[in-house]
Design a protein around this motif. Structure first.
Motif, PDB file in Angstrom:
ATOM      1  N   GLY A  13      40.157  20.590  48.105  1.00 54.35           N
ATOM      2  CA  GLY A  13      41.562  20.295  47.805  1.00 54.35           C
ATOM      3  C   GLY A  13      41.885  18.818  47.976  1.00 54.35           C
ATOM      4  N   GLY A  14      42.960  18.394  47.325  1.00 51.74           N
ATOM      5  CA  GLY A  14      43.449  17.022  47.496  1.00 51.74           C
ATOM      6  C   GLY A  14      42.762  16.046  46.576  1.00 51.74           C
ATOM      7  N   ASP A  15      43.163  14.804  46.665  1.00 52.85           N
ATOM      8  CA  ASP A  15      42.625  13.764  45.792  1.00 52.85           C
ATOM      9  C   ASP A  15      41.204  13.382  46.174  1.00 52.85           C
ATOM     10  N   HIS A  16      40.794  13.681  47.405  1.00 52.66           N
ATOM     11  CA  HIS A  16      39.514  13.154  47.889  1.00 52.66           C
ATOM     12  C   HIS A  16      38.497  14.217  48.277  1.00 52.66           C
ATOM     13  N   GLY A  17      38.894  15.491  48.359  1.00 51.72           N
ATOM     14  CA  GLY A  17      37.951  16.560  48.669  1.00 51.72           C
ATOM     15  C   GLY A  17      37.276  16.388  50.018  1.00 51.72           C
ATOM     16  N   THR A  65      31.259  27.650  46.983  1.00 51.10           N
ATOM     17  CA  THR A  65      31.795  28.017  45.674  1.00 51.10           C
ATOM     18  C   THR A  65      31.894  26.733  44.857  1.00 51.10           C
ATOM     19  N   ASP A  66      31.601  26.843  43.569  1.00 50.52           N
ATOM     20  CA  ASP A  66      31.771  25.622  42.777  1.00 50.52           C
ATOM     21  C   ASP A  66      33.036  25.659  41.921  1.00 50.52           C
ATOM     22  N   VAL A  67      33.910  26.633  42.197  1.00 50.01           N
ATOM     23  CA  VAL A  67      35.188  26.672  41.490  1.00 50.01           C
ATOM     24  C   VAL A  67      36.244  25.997  42.363  1.00 50.01           C
ATOM     25  N   ALA A  68      36.948  25.066  41.777  1.00 51.32           N
ATOM     26  CA  ALA A  68      38.014  24.387  42.530  1.00 51.32           C
ATOM     27  C   ALA A  68      39.267  24.300  41.675  1.00 51.32           C
ATOM     28  N   VAL A  69      40.421  24.503  42.302  1.00 51.93           N
ATOM     29  CA  VAL A  69      41.699  24.344  41.616  1.00 51.93           C
ATOM     30  C   VAL A  69      41.956  22.852  41.455  1.00 51.93           C
ATOM     31  N   LYS A  70      42.380  22.458  40.255  1.00 54.22           N
ATOM     32  CA  LYS A  70      42.659  21.031  40.038  1.00 54.22           C
ATOM     33  C   LYS A  70      44.072  20.687  40.483  1.00 54.22           C
ATOM     34  N   ASP A 101      42.343  32.317  61.245  1.00 56.50           N
ATOM     35  CA  ASP A 101      43.724  32.448  61.708  1.00 56.50           C
ATOM     36  C   ASP A 101      44.693  31.634  60.866  1.00 56.50           C
ATOM     37  N   VAL A 102      44.160  30.652  60.185  1.00 60.75           N
ATOM     38  CA  VAL A 102      45.026  29.785  59.393  1.00 60.75           C
ATOM     39  C   VAL A 102      44.192  29.143  58.287  1.00 60.75           C
ATOM     40  N   ALA A 103      44.811  28.905  57.141  1.00 58.94           N
ATOM     41  CA  ALA A 103      44.148  28.189  56.047  1.00 58.94           C
ATOM     42  C   ALA A 103      44.865  26.871  55.816  1.00 58.94           C
ATOM     43  N   VAL A 104      44.075  25.812  55.597  1.00 57.66           N
ATOM     44  CA  VAL A 104      44.659  24.496  55.316  1.00 57.66           C
ATOM     45  C   VAL A 104      44.083  23.988  53.999  1.00 57.66           C
ATOM     46  N   SER A 105      44.959  23.518  53.120  1.00 54.05           N
ATOM     47  CA  SER A 105      44.508  22.973  51.844  1.00 54.05           C
ATOM     48  C   SER A 105      45.339  21.755  51.478  1.00 54.05           C
ATOM     49  N   ALA A 106      44.681  20.764  50.893  1.00 51.63           N
ATOM     50  CA  ALA A 106      45.399  19.614  50.339  1.00 51.63           C
ATOM     51  C   ALA A 106      45.518  19.755  48.825  1.00 51.63           C
ATOM     52  N   GLY A 107      45.241  20.934  48.335  1.00 51.94           N
ATOM     53  CA  GLY A 107      45.315  21.204  46.907  1.00 51.94           C
ATOM     54  C   GLY A 107      46.752  21.274  46.419  1.00 51.94           C
ATOM     55  N   ASN A 108      46.932  21.608  45.144  1.00 49.51           N
ATOM     56  CA  ASN A 108      48.295  21.497  44.614  1.00 49.51           C
ATOM     57  C   ASN A 108      49.220  22.603  45.120  1.00 49.51           C
ATOM     58  N   SER A 303      48.523  20.286  53.079  1.00 50.97           N
ATOM     59  CA  SER A 303      48.467  18.852  53.370  1.00 50.97           C
ATOM     60  C   SER A 303      48.824  18.074  52.114  1.00 50.97           C
ATOM     61  N   HIS A 304      49.394  16.897  52.275  1.00 55.43           N
ATOM     62  CA  HIS A 304      49.592  15.982  51.142  1.00 55.43           C
ATOM     63  C   HIS A 304      48.272  15.802  50.398  1.00 55.43           C
ATOM     64  N   GLY A 305      48.314  15.830  49.085  1.00 50.21           N
ATOM     65  CA  GLY A 305      47.093  15.641  48.318  1.00 50.21           C
ATOM     66  C   GLY A 305      46.464  14.269  48.536  1.00 50.21           C
ATOM     67  N   GLY A 306      47.291  13.271  48.782  1.00 48.18           N
ATOM     68  CA  GLY A 306      46.792  11.912  48.929  1.00 48.18           C
ATOM     69  C   GLY A 306      46.512  11.506  50.362  1.00 48.18           C
ATOM     70  N   ALA A 307      46.633  12.451  51.288  1.00 50.17           N
ATOM     71  CA  ALA A 307      46.465  12.106  52.705  1.00 50.17           C
ATOM     72  C   ALA A 307      45.054  11.588  52.985  1.00 50.17           C
ATOM     73  N   ASP A 308      44.931  10.684  53.940  1.00 46.82           N
ATOM     74  CA  ASP A 308      43.606  10.262  54.413  1.00 46.82           C
ATOM     75  C   ASP A 308      43.175  11.201  55.537  1.00 46.82           C
ATOM     76  N   ALA A 309      42.016  10.900  56.155  1.00 41.44           N
ATOM     77  CA  ALA A 309      41.481  11.805  57.180  1.00 41.44           C
ATOM     78  C   ALA A 309      42.483  11.988  58.313  1.00 41.44           C
ATOM     79  N   ASN A 310      43.142  10.911  58.699  1.00 44.18           N
ATOM     80  CA  ASN A 310      44.155  10.989  59.736  1.00 44.18           C
ATOM     81  C   ASN A 310      45.288  11.924  59.358  1.00 44.18           C
ATOM     82  N   GLY A 311      45.782  11.741  58.141  1.00 45.49           N
ATOM     83  CA  GLY A 311      46.863  12.582  57.650  1.00 45.49           C
ATOM     84  C   GLY A 311      46.423  14.037  57.569  1.00 45.49           C
ATOM     85  N   PHE A 312      45.214  14.273  57.059  1.00 48.68           N
ATOM     86  CA  PHE A 312      44.741  15.649  56.939  1.00 48.68           C
ATOM     87  C   PHE A 312      44.599  16.279  58.324  1.00 48.68           C
ATOM     88  N   SER A 313      44.148  15.488  59.299  1.00 46.65           N
ATOM     89  CA  SER A 313      43.983  16.035  60.645  1.00 46.65           C
ATOM     90  C   SER A 313      45.337  16.440  61.230  1.00 46.65           C
TER      91      SER A 313
END
Lengths: 352, 352
Positions: A13-17, A65-70, A101-108, A303-313
């Motif tokens: 997910g997100g701009d950087h995967g 998995t090699d399927v990813a949501v754009k 217990d929880v899912a986190v994604s920076a995807g759309n 998470s914001h799609g454009g977040a950096d590692a800090n933001g994602f954390s």
């Protein structure tokens, strides 16, 4: 309460995967060692990123998995192409199956909400999910919802959001009865706000547990921190969030330009540099990163799609906190029969 | 075009009354000597304030009334008690009677809009008035409307606002076809935005004069200055404005605190002080003061109730500009039959 908080991560997910998701998870793990991770996505990429984080690797599993949501897939497209098999879906599925217990994604956002809604479904007693965020204020932090899961809200939806927002605020602020305000505009007697007025009347009269209803608030009360929880329908909430983010960026831009104006301001900047950096961090929208999907049978964090590692954390941290402090139980505690607009109360005198 | 722009001022409006309105008018007069003023309110108070502004006094008349609308009056109250006789009503009436070209009041928004609507009525071809403001952006200035005159808007209302906002932007930005965006949220395929989508489709297809339709914009596009005119219904517009103002004040607060943090930041502040003052002025919401009521038979400007003389003079300036550049004619130029959702076009082939 589980020994470990099990976190499912959409690695694609997100701009950087994986290049952001894995180091982000590593940062969160440093703060919360009682965590386990499952990464969903392209295994070789995840493994490569994990190689430099041995401690994280030791607490992680990878599901390929090699399927990813754009990022620009429409929700319907994402569902057609990514249901059952995309990294986003599988992360949500792990929560559904009780494996995380929880899912986190920076995807759309639209795709994530659509999948979460379809797969996890809304909690008993809640009609619609909402997206809640933690908003930094002059007084500390507040919870604001809905930020765009739904457009429009009737009185019941607004009350449901008061219930869910107060549960989040109890966790974040560690107080038993957070103050709750309904977002409104100051112009009196303008038509069209019947649902906000009705929700206000009910919240005032029913005196629900864990909700200290404070009345209407306006747009500028959010930043002031007038109340702990700000409730609004998703269109206005999304516009408010984006307008505030835009203003923060705008002022940061002015500030940068101002500091370069003359030799004096440049010298001034050198002296005050530390304070500026702290300020820049404080007004950086990505720091308060992590939209919580509330009202579903399971916790999902966006998470914001454009977040950096800090933001994602930061988004992973929020997920951790919501699990550790049992968001679902706290919502249920406030979800009393009196929270229904048409209250299903025991008939008067029936049991006396 | 009149020789002089005749400005009717509600001298009793706002938190400070004549002590702000008169010096504010004096400041505006210095920038625009081709003005005449009529002050409505308590004559002795107005005279006292005018005594120290002989140049303004020479260009002014005073109409006495001791009835004033209070800042917390509801519109219905204000109408009951202030119709025909309050300083607010009389200022609007001067426009209605053709004795003034524009009315400016710092009184309460709801009352001012109610009185303006009842007394001036909407322009032919416009269904509802709107409140438009000039929003400072990273690129310059944009026009944003509606900021709270109405809640909710159908496609026709949104198109009317595009027409009125583009007329204002032509005056302010001196361009013939300002770019226009419809405020929306980024989440695709969420229900409830049919009217925004329909308005977008019509604006794109019809190619109206003086409107360069740019598509949807989001909340953070306002501060970026992505388009010259941002159109939205009044609830979201008001929330966006207040959220942005709240964020600006919040960051100003952070900045102040940051500059006092250590001896180094204090020294830095001394060096950069000039730049900070300019910045503070730039992010001060009162600088862009002056909500323009558009769509009525006459121009009415709303100043912030708490504005100082400088802020009030900015509102007078906007009124002056709108008269001098003939806002009404510019709206009418864009108000072609094709701007109707159900276009009253000549029947195809009828005249061929």
């Amino acid at each position: 309460m589980p020994d470990k908080v099990r976190i499912a991560l959409d690695a694609m997910g997100g701009d950087h995967g994986p290049s952001v998701v894995i180091p982000g998870a590593a940062l969160a793990q440093m703060r919360h060692p009682d965590t386990e991770f499952v990464f969903f996505g392209i295994a070789p990429e995840i493994e490569a990123a994990l190689a430099v984080h041995p401690k994280l690797k030791a607490a992680s599993r990878i599901i390929h998995t090699d399927v990813a949501v754009k990022m620009d897939d429409k929700p319907s497209q994402a569902l057609r192409q990514g249901r059952w098999k995309s990294s986003m879906w599988l992360a949500i599925d792990a929560v559904k199956q009780g494996e995380a217990d929880v899912a986190v994604s920076a995807g759309n956002t639209g795709a994530l909400m659509a999948m979460a809604k379809i797969h996890l479904r809304t909690m008993a007693g809640i009609e619609r999910p909402a997206i809640a965020a933690i908003w930094p204020t002059l007084r500390g932090e507040s919870v604001v919802l809905d930020l765009g899961a739904n457009i429009g809200a009737d009185a019941q939806h607004l009350i449901d959001m008061a219930v869910m927002g107060s549960a989040m605020a109890r966790i974040l602020l560690d107080i038993d009865r957070p103050t709750v305000g309904l977002l409104n505009i100051g112009v009196e007697e303008v038509k069209g706000l019947d649902e906000v007025r009705e929700a206000g009347r009910i919240l005032r009269e029913r005196d629900l547990p864990h909700i200290h209803y404070s009345g209407f608030v306006e747009g500028d009360d959010i930043g002031k921190g007038t109340v702990d929880v700000v409730v609004t329908e998703g269109f206005a909430g999304n516009i408010a969030l984006k307008a505030a983010e835009g203003t923060a960026r705008q002022i940061a831009g002015y500030l940068k330009a101002a500091m370069k104006e003359t030799i004096f301001t440049r010298i001034g900047y050198l002296f005050a540099r530390g304070a500026f950096r702290k300020l820049a961090a404080k007004i950086d929208p990505s720091r308060a990163n992590g939209g919580v999907f509330v009202g579903l049978n399971g916790i999902v964090i966006k998470s914001h799609g454009g977040a950096d590692a800090n933001g994602f954390s930061a988004a992973v941290d929020i997920g951790y906190q919501m699990v550790r402090n049992d968001l679902k139980a706290k919502i249920e505690q406030a979800l009393v029969p009196e929270a229904r607009v048409v209250a299903e109360l025991p008939e008067a005198g029936a049991a006396s």
